[in-house]
Design an enzyme around this catalytic site. Structure first.
Site, PDB file in Angstrom:
ATOM      1  N   GLY A  86      43.896  40.229  44.326  1.00 42.99           N
ATOM      2  CA  GLY A  86      42.920  41.316  44.390  1.00 42.99           C
ATOM      3  C   GLY A  86      42.252  41.596  43.055  1.00 42.99           C
ATOM      4  N   GLY A  87      42.214  40.590  42.191  1.00 41.01           N
ATOM      5  CA  GLY A  87      41.527  40.743  40.911  1.00 41.01           C
ATOM      6  C   GLY A  87      42.283  41.597  39.900  1.00 41.01           C
ATOM      7  N   HIS A 106      31.731  30.670  41.419  1.00 41.49           N
ATOM      8  CA  HIS A 106      32.883  30.622  42.313  1.00 41.49           C
ATOM      9  C   HIS A 106      32.504  29.709  43.485  1.00 41.49           C
ATOM     10  CE1 HIS A 106      36.285  32.533  44.721  1.00 41.49           C
ATOM     11  NE2 HIS A 106      35.625  31.805  45.615  1.00 41.49           N
ATOM     12  N   ARG A 148      44.871  31.644  54.661  1.00 38.22           N
ATOM     13  CA  ARG A 148      44.449  32.441  55.826  1.00 38.22           C
ATOM     14  C   ARG A 148      42.973  32.182  56.113  1.00 38.22           C
ATOM     15  NH1 ARG A 148      41.197  35.766  52.937  1.00 38.22           N
ATOM     16  NH2 ARG A 148      41.898  36.262  50.855  1.00 38.22           N
ATOM     17  N   GLU A 175      40.137  27.841  46.134  1.00 41.02           N
ATOM     18  CA  GLU A 175      39.106  28.495  45.320  1.00 41.02           C
ATOM     19  C   GLU A 175      39.031  27.833  43.946  1.00 41.02           C
ATOM     20  OE1 GLU A 175      38.784  32.912  47.215  1.00 41.02           O
ATOM     21  OE2 GLU A 175      39.867  32.777  45.319  1.00 41.02           O
ATOM     22  N   LYS A 225      42.587  28.861  29.983  1.00 42.57           N
ATOM     23  CA  LYS A 225      41.315  28.995  29.277  1.00 42.57           C
ATOM     24  C   LYS A 225      40.459  30.003  30.037  1.00 42.57           C
ATOM     25  CE  LYS A 225      38.059  27.515  26.432  1.00 42.57           C
ATOM     26  NZ  LYS A 225      38.234  27.877  25.005  1.00 42.57           N
ATOM     27  N   LYS A 285      50.925  31.900  41.872  1.00 44.93           N
ATOM     28  CA  LYS A 285      49.813  31.117  41.329  1.00 44.93           C
ATOM     29  C   LYS A 285      50.274  30.002  40.402  1.00 44.93           C
ATOM     30  CE  LYS A 285      46.446  34.763  41.696  1.00 44.93           C
ATOM     31  NZ  LYS A 285      45.386  35.463  41.002  1.00 44.93           N
TER      32      LYS A 285
HETATM   33  P1  ADP Z   1      42.933  37.116  42.524  1.00 44.00           P
HETATM   34  O1  ADP Z   1      43.986  36.468  43.333  1.00 44.00           O
HETATM   35  O2  ADP Z   1      43.382  38.401  41.920  1.00 44.00           O
HETATM   36  O3  ADP Z   1      41.605  37.191  43.214  1.00 44.00           O
HETATM   37  P2  ADP Z   1      41.985  34.787  40.985  1.00 44.00           P
HETATM   38  O4  ADP Z   1      42.876  33.874  40.252  1.00 44.00           O
HETATM   39  O5  ADP Z   1      41.364  34.295  42.248  1.00 44.00           O
HETATM   40  O6  ADP Z   1      42.752  36.176  41.235  1.00 44.00           O
HETATM   41  O7  ADP Z   1      40.845  35.273  40.014  1.00 44.00           O
HETATM   42  C1  ADP Z   1      39.970  36.287  40.391  1.00 44.00           C
HETATM   43  C2  ADP Z   1      38.711  36.217  39.572  1.00 44.00           C
HETATM   44  O8  ADP Z   1      38.996  36.367  38.173  1.00 44.00           O
HETATM   45  C3  ADP Z   1      37.962  34.913  39.672  1.00 44.00           C
HETATM   46  O9  ADP Z   1      37.120  34.860  40.809  1.00 44.00           O
HETATM   47  C4  ADP Z   1      37.169  34.924  38.377  1.00 44.00           C
HETATM   48  O10 ADP Z   1      36.081  35.829  38.522  1.00 44.00           O
HETATM   49  C5  ADP Z   1      38.145  35.554  37.400  1.00 44.00           C
HETATM   50  N1  ADP Z   1      38.944  34.510  36.719  1.00 44.00           N
HETATM   51  C6  ADP Z   1      40.171  34.076  37.051  1.00 44.00           C
HETATM   52  N2  ADP Z   1      40.587  33.103  36.227  1.00 44.00           N
HETATM   53  C7  ADP Z   1      39.595  32.909  35.342  1.00 44.00           C
HETATM   54  C8  ADP Z   1      39.391  32.025  34.211  1.00 44.00           C
HETATM   55  N3  ADP Z   1      40.318  31.142  33.833  1.00 44.00           N
HETATM   56  N4  ADP Z   1      38.228  32.127  33.539  1.00 44.00           N
HETATM   57  C9  ADP Z   1      37.271  32.999  33.893  1.00 44.00           C
HETATM   58  N5  ADP Z   1      37.389  33.866  34.922  1.00 44.00           N
HETATM   59  C10 ADP Z   1      38.530  33.818  35.643  1.00 44.00           C
END
Ligand code: ADP
Length: 462
Positions: A175-176, A219, A302, A286, A212, A126
């Site tokens: 995966g969050g 989303h 993908r 995203e 931040k 990332k």
């Molecule tokens: P993953 O690859 O684990 O899905 P992401 O970077 O896509 O990780 O982030 C997953 C979720 O986490 C996002 O959809 C959002 O809900 C939350 N998130 C990630 N970064 C931020 C941020 N800077 N501020 C607020 N929420 C965030």
């Protein structure tokens, strides 16, 4: 067919589907449309599944446990070779974003329907992805495009500069998982240590970065498609804010209430960055969207679960185009020819308890899928299908199209009412409730809307 030479069945190309369930069937359908031979690998748990009969051939790749079948790189490669595949489509999940797999496919002399291992690796990290996006003028969440140093004072200074709250994220995360919100300086050092340990444990990569934390974002994502001849298109946007624990529940296209000029600017930048990094295939950028601003969070290299909403509003077959660009064909349209029209909404139907969200595996004793104008159902299940506890609980997607959002919503509501699944518990009724929620019906809810909705439901049940 644009080929001048005639294609006898023996020189038709073969696509091996390295996935299961609804996406395997979706890929089979795209291959049929393209006149390609299509074959599947299946696990013991999926032996005899109805969708496999739609393929030209199928072979067992291992036991039910995904680690021994759908995630087993040597087993997948061997099966694809045995069935004389030219291309391998990984679908979503499983090996779809595994750069080692992409390398193995190439080494075995086959073509992956997806980007190169090198691009997958780069976008899978990332921090690297963020750096590439900043270089391509794609707006990102405020915070450095580099990993944090192992120095508490330097980290504290970075947090001060960004301003609290901040979020710590694992560079190799997914995966969050591997994320932690920090709201005050006193909690930063401990949060950093914990996130680092988690990152090492889950992803084998201790690198952490900071950005931040946005309090109430939506989303919103951009679908792209790029060929090997320098054409990169963006196919519109999707809103996937209705989520539970970072798992999307409802998706729609386009994202309601966002200035179309702004979306176009972001989409154009995404497509341009694909051309710049030499990206080939389908992909998704995203973003979090808050107060009129877009912030890139990650790229998925993908096809995504929610691609049908984009197919409904563009009229394009994204999976077929994805396979064609993997075969080296140029995209058959220009950006000007990409037109979006109307509105589409997708509900993910899961075999799960609607109260506890615990998976509800078992045998589907009865299944009736809805239909009618503007209604599409992507599913591999039918009466008699065994829903395995070994895999994700998503068993169907209902996609409704309308000339506008209201029509899409009313068709989705009617489709949910018509759908019947017995033998396993599902979230169909939950979706029906969500689609009449006034917040959702208005459009533009934040990623926390579902959690708040659940809290309200619990309070009223108490
Ligand atoms: P993953 O690859 O684990 O899905 P992401 O970077 O896509 O990780 O982030 C997953 C979720 O986490 C996002 O959809 C959002 O809900 C939350 N998130 C990630 N970064 C931020 C941020 N800077 N501020 C607020 N929420 C965030």
């Amino acid at each position: 067919m644009t080929d001048s030479k005639s294609t006898s069945p023996s020189d038709r190309q073969t696509v091996f589907v390295a996935n299961r369930g609804e996406i395997a069937l979706r890929i089979i359908r795209a291959c049929r449309r393209l006149g390609l031979r299509v074959v599947c690998g299946f696990s013991e748990a999926d032996r005899g599944a109805a969708y496999l009969a739609c393929a030209d051939d199928a072979i067992c790749i291992g036991p039910a446990a995904a680690a021994k079948s759908y995630l087993n790189i040597p087993a997948v490669i061997r099966a694809a070779q045995l069935l004389e595949a030219d291309l391998i489509h990984p679908g979503y999940g499983f090996l779809s974003e595994n750069a080692d797999f992409a390398e193995a496919v190439e080494k075995a002399g086959m073509t992956l329907v997806g980007p190169s291992a090198e691009i997958m690796r780069r976008m899978g990290d990332k921090v690297e992805a963020k750096a590439a996006m900043i270089a391509a003028d794609v707006p990102c969440v405020p915070g450095p495009d580099s990993v944090l140093p192992n120095d508490p004072e330097a980290i504290a200074a970075i947090a001060e500069q960004i301003g609290y709250p901040v979020i710590l994220k694992a560079a190799g995360g997914g995966g969050g998982r591997g994320m932690r919100i920090v709201r005050e300086a006193a909690k930063l050092a401990e949060a950093f240590m914990l996130t680092r340990q988690e990152a090492q444990r889950f992803f084998g990569n201790p690198d952490i970065y900071m950005e931040k934390f946005l309090e109430k974002p939506r989303h919103v994502e951009i679908q792209i498609l790029a060929d090997a001849h320098g054409t990169a298109l963006w196919l519109g946007d999707r809103d996937c804010s209705m989520q539970r624990r970072h798992q999307k529940l409802i998706e729609e296209a386009p994202a309601p209430g966002i200035d179309r000029g702004l979306i176009e600017e972001i989409g154009t930048r995404c497509a341009r960055s694909c051309a710049e990094i030499g990206y080939v295939g389908a992909g998704t950028f995203e973003f979090l969207y808050e107060d009129g601003q877009f912030y890139f969070i990650e790229m998925n290299t993908r096809i995504q679960v929610e691609h049908p909403v984009t197919e409904m509003v563009t009229g394009l077959d994204i999976v077929a185009l994805q396979i064609d660009v993997a075969r080296g064909r140029p995209l058959p349209l220009s950006q000007e020819q990409v037109r979006t029209e109307g509105h589409a909404i997708e509900c993910r139907i899961n075999a799960e308890d609607p109260e506890s969200f615990a998976p509800s595996p078992g045998r589907v004793s009865k299944m009736h899928a809805p239909g009618g104008p503007g209604v599409r159902v992507d599913t591999h299940i039918a009466s008699g299908t065994e829903v395995s506890a070994s895999y994700d609980s998503m068993i169907a997607k209902i996609i409704a199209f309308g000339v506008d959002r209201d029509e899409a919503l009313s068709r989705a509501r009617a489709a949910l009412e018509e759908m019947q699944i017995e033998g396993v518990k599902t979230n169909i009724a939950l979706h029906s409730q969500l689609l009449v929620d006034t917040g959702f019906a208005e459009g533009g809810v934040s990623i926390h809307h579902f959690e708040h909705w659940l809290e309200k439901r619990e309070a009223s049940n108490a």
